[in-house]
Scaffold this active site. Structure first.
Site, PDB file in Angstrom:
ATOM      1  N   LYS A   1       0.825  -1.215   0.000  1.00  0.00           N
ATOM      2  CA  LYS A   1       0.000   0.000   0.000  1.00  0.00           C
ATOM      3  C   LYS A   1       0.849   1.250   0.000  1.00  0.00           C
ATOM      4  CE  LYS A   1      -4.443  -1.466   1.311  1.00  0.00           C
ATOM      5  NZ  LYS A   1      -5.679  -1.247   2.039  1.00  0.00           N
TER       6      LYS A   1
ATOM      7  N   LYS B   1     -12.465  -2.945  -5.529  1.00  0.00           N
ATOM      8  CA  LYS B   1     -13.040  -1.807  -6.225  1.00  0.00           C
ATOM      9  C   LYS B   1     -12.005  -0.699  -6.261  1.00  0.00           C
ATOM     10  CE  LYS B   1     -16.423   0.116  -8.205  1.00  0.00           C
ATOM     11  NZ  LYS B   1     -16.942  -0.512  -9.405  1.00  0.00           N
TER      12      LYS B   1
ATOM     13  N   LYS C   1      -6.337  -9.605  -6.398  1.00  0.00           N
ATOM     14  CA  LYS C   1      -7.594  -9.819  -5.695  1.00  0.00           C
ATOM     15  C   LYS C   1      -8.662  -8.867  -6.263  1.00  0.00           C
ATOM     16  CE  LYS C   1      -9.160  -8.998  -0.993  1.00  0.00           C
ATOM     17  NZ  LYS C   1      -8.836  -8.979   0.430  1.00  0.00           N
TER      18      LYS C   1
HETATM   19  N1  TRP Z   1      -7.820  -5.514   7.504  1.00  0.00           N
HETATM   20  C1  TRP Z   1      -8.962  -6.207   6.978  1.00  0.00           C
HETATM   21  C2  TRP Z   1      -8.985  -6.064   5.460  1.00  0.00           C
HETATM   22  O1  TRP Z   1      -8.410  -5.150   4.920  1.00  0.00           O
HETATM   23  C3  TRP Z   1     -10.240  -5.678   7.556  1.00  0.00           C
HETATM   24  C4  TRP Z   1     -10.244  -5.823   9.025  1.00  0.00           C
HETATM   25  C5  TRP Z   1     -10.097  -4.828   9.944  1.00  0.00           C
HETATM   26  C6  TRP Z   1     -10.369  -7.038   9.757  1.00  0.00           C
HETATM   27  N2  TRP Z   1     -10.132  -5.338  11.200  1.00  0.00           N
HETATM   28  C7  TRP Z   1     -10.304  -6.672  11.131  1.00  0.00           C
HETATM   29  C8  TRP Z   1     -10.542  -8.377   9.388  1.00  0.00           C
HETATM   30  C9  TRP Z   1     -10.362  -7.642  12.125  1.00  0.00           C
HETATM   31  C10 TRP Z   1     -10.602  -9.339  10.399  1.00  0.00           C
HETATM   32  C11 TRP Z   1     -10.515  -8.980  11.753  1.00  0.00           C
HETATM   33  O2  TRP Z   1      -9.609  -6.870   4.803  1.00  0.00           O
END
Ligand code: TRP
Length: 333
Positions: free
Chosen positions: A115, A200, A197
């Site tokens: 990122k 969007k 992946k």
């Molecule tokens: N970081 C995850 C993503 O980008 C989203 C997410 C935030 C998450 N907090 C979480 C997933 C806690 C599982 C558990 O897809």
């Protein structure tokens, strides 16, 4: 005494509209878990602002995501569904965990590297410490299992490392979570760049199908899907990424095995596969789109769901946060 039910937590960032990938890879699987686990699902809006968002879009997408969660079958009576920023314990535990997470660990996160290379004009501290916030999300609820796509596995592993470190100093405060990755659908790929992946993003809007897309848009996206120069419909995710991705989607949408799909399309071309997958997805998403639109108009109902959700979530979260504050030496209020 009754055995304590195991807990599950997961979330999706409302930084884009929900995609077919998030439905097949995540939400659809969540629905079945409510019978056996205490489940917490959030709209991860705190996570979303690590990348600049238009405020009105973020607000709209957060509510739309809630309506779509419910339309996908996630029953708010059986699951705790909430908006992350409504439960202040997330930000609070995140700060504490920041102090138990190492610079080197965060530097090794592949998502951060990825990122920050794509967002070189805004490599902010939140983007860097994002995994500590995710650890807070998970550990607040003492989650045993964390359903995620395989791109998030590294973050769940870091969460375990942080929990082990904290428990090592203070005793058993946190349950150690495990990533819970579905076998099929763990990673629905982009239709136009099947190496990536499905998500969007502006660069790849053609490769993505969103839950609210019209049937025409869905059919168009599948007809344009990238395949390869062979003709055989065969599952081979290494050499035939595009076709294998279409097969994965079809396999879940139409509930067929890869073998059944290979037989169904023996001697037929990719065109027929694309039409069949497109049609299966149109029918899969139709009731979800209709129900989500209906719910979105019911503002008072949605409000009651997220308020109740936040209240329930905060109850659990506060129990953990209180323990943590006591352990690290904060004076009790
Ligand atoms: N970081 C995850 C993503 O980008 C989203 C997410 C935030 C998450 N907090 C979480 C997933 C806690 C599982 C558990 O897809």
């Amino acid at each position: 005494m009754e055995e304590k039910r195991k807990s599950i937590l997961s979330g999706i960032k409302p930084s884009g509209d929900l995609t077919l990938g998030s439905y097949l890879g995540a939400i659809k699987n969540w629905v079945k878990l409510a019978d056996d686990y205490d489940c917490y699902y959030m709209m991860a809006d705190l996570h979303a602002i690590t990348v600049r968002q238009e405020a009105s879009d973020l607000r709209r997408r957060t509510l739309a995501q809630l309506a779509q969660y419910i339309a996908c079958g996630l029953d708010p009576k059986k699951n705790t569904v909430f908006i992350q920023s409504h439960v202040h314990q997330h930000a609070e535990l995140c700060w504490v965990l920041d102090c138990y997470t190492m610079f080197g660990e965060l530097s090794r996160m592949t998502q951060f590297k990825d990122k920050s290379s794509k967002n070189s004009e805004n490599i902010n501290a939140g983007l860097f410490t994002y995994p500590a916030l995710m650890a807070a999300d998970i550990l607040l609820y003492q989650a045993d299992l964390v359903p995620v796509g395989d791109d998030q596995k590294q973050h769940v592993e870091l969460t375990r490392d942080i929990a082990v470190r904290f428990n090592g100093i203070y005793g058993n405060v946190f349950t150690l979570p495990e990533p819970f990755i579905p076998k099929v659908g763990a990673r629905i790929m982009s239709l136009s760049v099947p190496e990536n992946k499905m998500s969007k993003s502006e660069q790849d809007s053609g490769g993505c199908v969103c839950l609210m897309d019209s049937p025409d848009d869905i059919m168009r996206a599948f007809k344009r899907a990238v395949t390869d120069s062979e003709t055989a419909v065969r599952y081979d995710p290494v050499n035939k990424k595009g076709v294998s991705n279409l097969m994965s989607i079809y396999s879940i949408a139409a509930d067929k095995t890869f073998e059944q799909i290979e037989n169904e399309f023996a001697g037929k071309g990719y065109g027929e596969l694309k039409t069949a997958v497109g049609e299966a997805v149109v029918e899969l998403l139709r009731p979800i789109r209709e129900e989500a639109s209906r719910l979105l108009a019911e503002k008072a109902y949605l409000q009651s769901v997220y308020r109740e959700g936040a209240q329930k979530a905060a109850g659990t979260a506060q129990r953990t946060l209180r323990k943590v504050y006591k352990k690290v030496g904060f004076v009790e209020r």
